[in-house]
Design a protein around this motif. Structure first.
Motif, PDB file in Angstrom:
ATOM      1  N   ILE B 225       0.846  -1.199   0.000  1.00  0.00           N
ATOM      2  CA  ILE B 225       0.000   0.000   0.000  1.00  0.00           C
ATOM      3  C   ILE B 225       0.880   1.247   0.000  1.00  0.00           C
ATOM      4  CG2 ILE B 225      -1.671   1.324   1.367  1.00  0.00           C
ATOM      5  CD1 ILE B 225      -2.769  -1.388   2.344  1.00  0.00           C
ATOM      6  N   LEU B 226       1.957   1.175   0.816  1.00  0.00           N
ATOM      7  CA  LEU B 226       2.907   2.279   0.893  1.00  0.00           C
ATOM      8  C   LEU B 226       3.499   2.559  -0.482  1.00  0.00           C
ATOM      9  CD1 LEU B 226       3.633   3.637   3.640  1.00  0.00           C
ATOM     10  CD2 LEU B 226       5.889   2.584   3.370  1.00  0.00           C
ATOM     11  N   TRP B 228       2.293   1.845  -3.345  1.00  0.00           N
ATOM     12  CA  TRP B 228       1.289   2.392  -4.261  1.00  0.00           C
ATOM     13  C   TRP B 228       1.049   3.868  -3.979  1.00  0.00           C
ATOM     14  CZ3 TRP B 228      -3.790   4.311  -4.292  1.00  0.00           C
ATOM     15  CH2 TRP B 228      -4.371   4.335  -5.584  1.00  0.00           C
ATOM     16  N   LEU B 229       1.028   4.234  -2.662  1.00  0.00           N
ATOM     17  CA  LEU B 229       0.831   5.630  -2.298  1.00  0.00           C
ATOM     18  C   LEU B 229       1.974   6.490  -2.804  1.00  0.00           C
ATOM     19  CD1 LEU B 229      -0.557   5.377   1.355  1.00  0.00           C
ATOM     20  CD2 LEU B 229      -1.756   6.117  -0.716  1.00  0.00           C
ATOM     21  N   GLN B 232       1.911   6.161  -6.903  1.00  0.00           N
ATOM     22  CA  GLN B 232       0.620   6.441  -7.547  1.00  0.00           C
ATOM     23  C   GLN B 232       0.388   5.611  -8.808  1.00  0.00           C
ATOM     24  OE1 GLN B 232      -1.826   8.745  -6.458  1.00  0.00           O
ATOM     25  NE2 GLN B 232      -0.658   8.812  -4.582  1.00  0.00           N
TER      26      GLN B 232
END
Lengths: 400, 389
Positions: B225-226, B228-229, B232
């Motif tokens: 998730i990190l 992807w954040l 982006q």
């Protein structure tokens, strides 16, 4: 009184309660005992049904087997002249005779192999594409098999007779096929098809065996020059693919010969295959040698045998007995590897398949041709592995 | 006892005899090979070929259909040989991975308590083990792949296309964020392992359930998730095969030759690996299973902690030799025209006539590959053997 009671108890122990065994119980236990086995069974079952359905429809409706029947002689013996075919039949009769003798003497595995052999003969007699002369010869093989079986079970000194018989049969078979000038010589370039495959395999296996034993003894010897020579040879050969060795035999070998001396193409490939297999055979034999406990060497020394006698009469007989299954395994892989000679231009069973399928008359019949030869290879390799498993069981090698 | 004055003659002396014998043997070997080599040198002189590796710098001027590095017919023989070696490695590495997966699965299936699965895997082994590899490769190439339709009317299953030039499947291509993704995922993986170990230790010490696996998976997901954040975007783009005028572009395209040799090698070698795995698992003493059951291990735990570590020790040496066999058997690719080491070597040999040199190169390369493989497997073998005692 107490004795009686014990007897009664023993009787009760001997006869267990009879289990109710039924199809349904077996299926439940072996196929559907929990949820994932149920899933697996369904998957495997549908796969099996699909494969057998596809195979059967192909074999019986789509495949055109005429390509096999029309070229049957090519597949078996290639371009060997038709007028000289009787010589191959005679050689085959010699082989059948020895098989029958061995079956009569040893029974067991040899007898099973003879069942397979006679089944093959029978199938060919019944097959519609077999010519009438061939049918007569095949029937003669069957009769020969039965006669020699009875001879084999009656003759005195049967074991010695067998060994001598097999050793003599090899030159006789070669004599029939080649002629050696007594019969008109038939050049090796028309030795094709299954005959060539079998011959290559037999020569490579038989000749590689003594070389392999020598190499293995050399590798375990205390004389360092010989030891390192053998290690070098074995590891070098085992490190490179057979096809490289065959290329060497075809391209390099003539370079290393003195001028004017040429060696037949087929013989070169046979030598290459032999020296290749010998390295693997040596490792198998070494495994057998290592399985002999040290006590055997010490015992032989105690009764005053010299090293040569120890090896010949004490160590080797035990070592070789232990590795019979491994040797059969090696023979199977050599038999399968003979197909590589098709790459270097010899026309063995696979080579014949290549030329048959490029015949414009049978264009696009790849699958039929390859499936047929794959089946032929399979029958022979499977019979060998079957007999190896039987021998393994009867020797009890696996249990020790 | 009277000291014997007569010394043993040297031909009966046990100290001298072996030495003499060995010297004699060495002389024989040297003479034999010397004779062969002198013949070869004479023969080559007559043909006007000088022994030497200078020819490697000459232009190869033959084409190689598939290559991992850039190659033109104007490149040298040396570069052609390197292309060949790389192609051998490509087939060997992919083949070893796939054959291990297939072989181990079939080997375990052979021991399944499901009768049908057991018999089906047995049937597979008996059929493919007892037919020659070369025949199987020919069947794959001439009878399965080549009769497929032309490129223009390929069979398709979604984005998977099958035609007589091979197959084209969707594949991943790296984008500008792939690097960051990889870094963050590695950090995530390492911390997941650390968390897992920490929680497992705590569970062992305190005796309360701490769910180490759940913790580890959560850590890993957080790292994704990190990533992807931060970026982006996803880690890779998916490239789909597109039909052009002559062939597919994009995606991953595997040639017919490569597929045939790969399928043949994998399916053939897997039968041997399956038998090795089966024998290895069966060779673990039955008492081990019973003991594991007695202390109440689940069957999966028992397999992982008791049976497999012991079976692996028996499995590795024979499996190593199967890997080597696969690498050596990849030379059969010459029969279907996939240009690996032997294929390239054979073409160069026919063109340049430097047979001895090229076969020497082949031997050296195969011996090096064998040596490297055995080295790796020996290291692995040592590791697994340490587990036991």
């Amino acid at each position: 009184m107490s004795v009686d009671l014990k007897l009664v108890e023993a009787k009760q122990m001997i006869a267990p309660p009879s289990q109710s065994f039924s199809m349904w119980v077996w299926i439940r236990k072996n196929l559907f005992n929990n949820w994932y086995n149920m899933l697996l069974t369904l998957l495997a079952g549908s796969l099996l049904v699909y494969i057998s359905y596809a195979t059967l429809t192909w074999v019986f409706t789509e495949a055109q087997w005429a390509v096999i029947g029309d070229n049957y002689k090519l597949f078996m013996v290639g371009q060997y002249p038709i007028l000289a075919l009787w010589r191959i039949w005679s050689a085959l009769t010699m082989m059948t005779f020895m098989f029958g003798i061995s079956a009569g003497t040893f029974k067991g595995t040899m007898l099973r192999l003879c069942y397979i052999l006679s089944t093959i003969y029978l199938v060919h007699i019944i097959a519609p594409f077999t010519e009438n002369t061939s049918k007569i010869w095949l029937t003669a093989q069957l009769v020969m098999l039965v006669i020699s079986y009875f001879i084999g079970s009656k003759i005195p000194y049967a074991k010695r007779f067998n060994i001598v018989g097999w050793v003599i049969s090899i030159p006789i078979i070669l004599f029939f096929i080649h002629g050696f000038g007594i019969l008109p010589v038939i050049r090796t370039n028309v030795w094709n098809g299954l005959m060539l495959t079998l011959m290559l395999a037999a020569v490579a296996i038989i000749l590689s065996f003594p070389i392999g034993v020598l190499l293995a003894l050399g590798r375990t010897s205390k004389l360092s020059v010989i030891k390192y020579f053998c290690i070098g040879y074995i590891e070098l050969i085992r490190g490179i693919p057979l096809i490289t060795i065959l290329f060497m035999a075809q391209i390099l070998f003539p370079l290393f010969l003195p001028t004017g001396l040429t060696i037949d193409n087929l013989l070169r490939v046979m030598l290459g295959a032999t020296f290749f297999t010998a390295a693997y055979m040596a490792e198998n034999v070494r495994g057998g040698l290592q399985s002999i406990p040290n006590g055997q060497y010490e015992a032989a020394k105690t009764i005053g045998l010299n090293p040569v006698q120890t090896t010949a009469f004490v160590i080797l007989p035990q070592a070789l007995r232990a590795i019979i299954p491994t040797i059969v395994g090696q023979s199977i892989s050599m038999f399968k590897d003979t197909s590589l000679v098709a790459i270097v231009g010899l026309v063995d069973l696979l080579g014949i398949a290549q030329s048959v399928k490029s015949n414009p008359e049978f264009l696009g019949r790849h699958m039929e041709v390859y499936v047929f030869i794959a089946f032929v290879y399979w029958v022979i390799a499977y019979s060998m592995s079957y007999s190896s498993r039987r021998i393994e069981k009867s020797l009890g090698v696996g249990e020790r | 006892m009277r000291e014997s004055k007569v010394s043993t003659p040297f031909w009966r002396d046990n100290r001298i005899l072996p030495v003499l014998f060995q010297i004699g043997f060495a002389i024989l070997v040297v003479l034999f090979f010397g004779y062969l080599i002198s013949n070869a040198i004479n023969g080559l002189n007559r043909l006007g070929i000088n022994f030497g590796f200078q020819f490697l710098r000459r232009t190869a001027s033959f084409n190689i259909a598939e290559s991992l590095i850039d190659y033109q017919p104007t490149d040298t023989y040396a570069r052609a040989m390197i292309v060949g070696v790389l192609n051998t490695l490509r087939i060997a590495v992919i083949g070893i991975i796939l054959t291990t997966v297939l072989g181990v699965s079939v080997g375990i299936a052979r021991l399944s308590n499901n009768w049908l699965v057991r018999k089906l895997s047995g049937l597979y082994i008996e059929v493919f083990r007892n037919t020659p590899l070369l025949v199987q490769i020919f069947i794959w190439y001439f009878a399965v792949i080549l009769p497929l339709p032309q490129v223009q009317d390929s069979y398709s299953m979604g984005d998977f296309y099958f035609n007589n030039r091979g197959i084209a499947i969707p594949w991943f291509t790296a984008n500008s964020h792939t690097f960051i993704w990889v870094i963050i995922s590695i950090i995530g993986l390492v911390s997941a392992v650390i968390v897992w170990k920490y929680q497992l230790n705590k569970q062992l010490k305190l005796g309360t359930k701490r769910f180490p696996t759940l913790w580890a998976i959560t850590t890993l997901i957080i790292s994704f998730i990190l990533a992807w954040l931060v970026t982006q975007s996803g880690p890779v783009h998916i490239s789909r095969p597109e039909l052009g005028n002559f062939n597919f572009s994009g995606g991953l395209r595997l040639s017919a030759e490569f597929l045939a040799i790969l399928a043949g090698l994998v399916i053939y070698t897997a039968t041997y690996i399956a038998e090795i795995v089966r024998a290895g698992i069966q060779s673990v003493n039955k008492g081990q299973t019973e003991a594991a059951q007695a202390i109440g291990l689940k069957s999966s735990t028992m397999m992982r902690l008791v049976i497999l570590p012991q079976a692996v020790r028996i499995i590795i040496p024979p499996i190593t030799s199967q890997y080597l066999n696969l690498t050596k058997n990849s030379s059969l690719a010459i029969a279907v025209g996939y240009q690996e080491l032997v294929g390239v070597g054979n073409t160069s040999l026919n063109q340049s006539g430097h047979a001895i040199e090229i076969i020497l190169i082949m031997i050296v390369v195969y011996l090096t590959l064998s040596l490297i493989t055995s080295l790796f497997m020996n290291i692995f073998n040592k590791k697994t053997q340490l587990v036991e005692r």
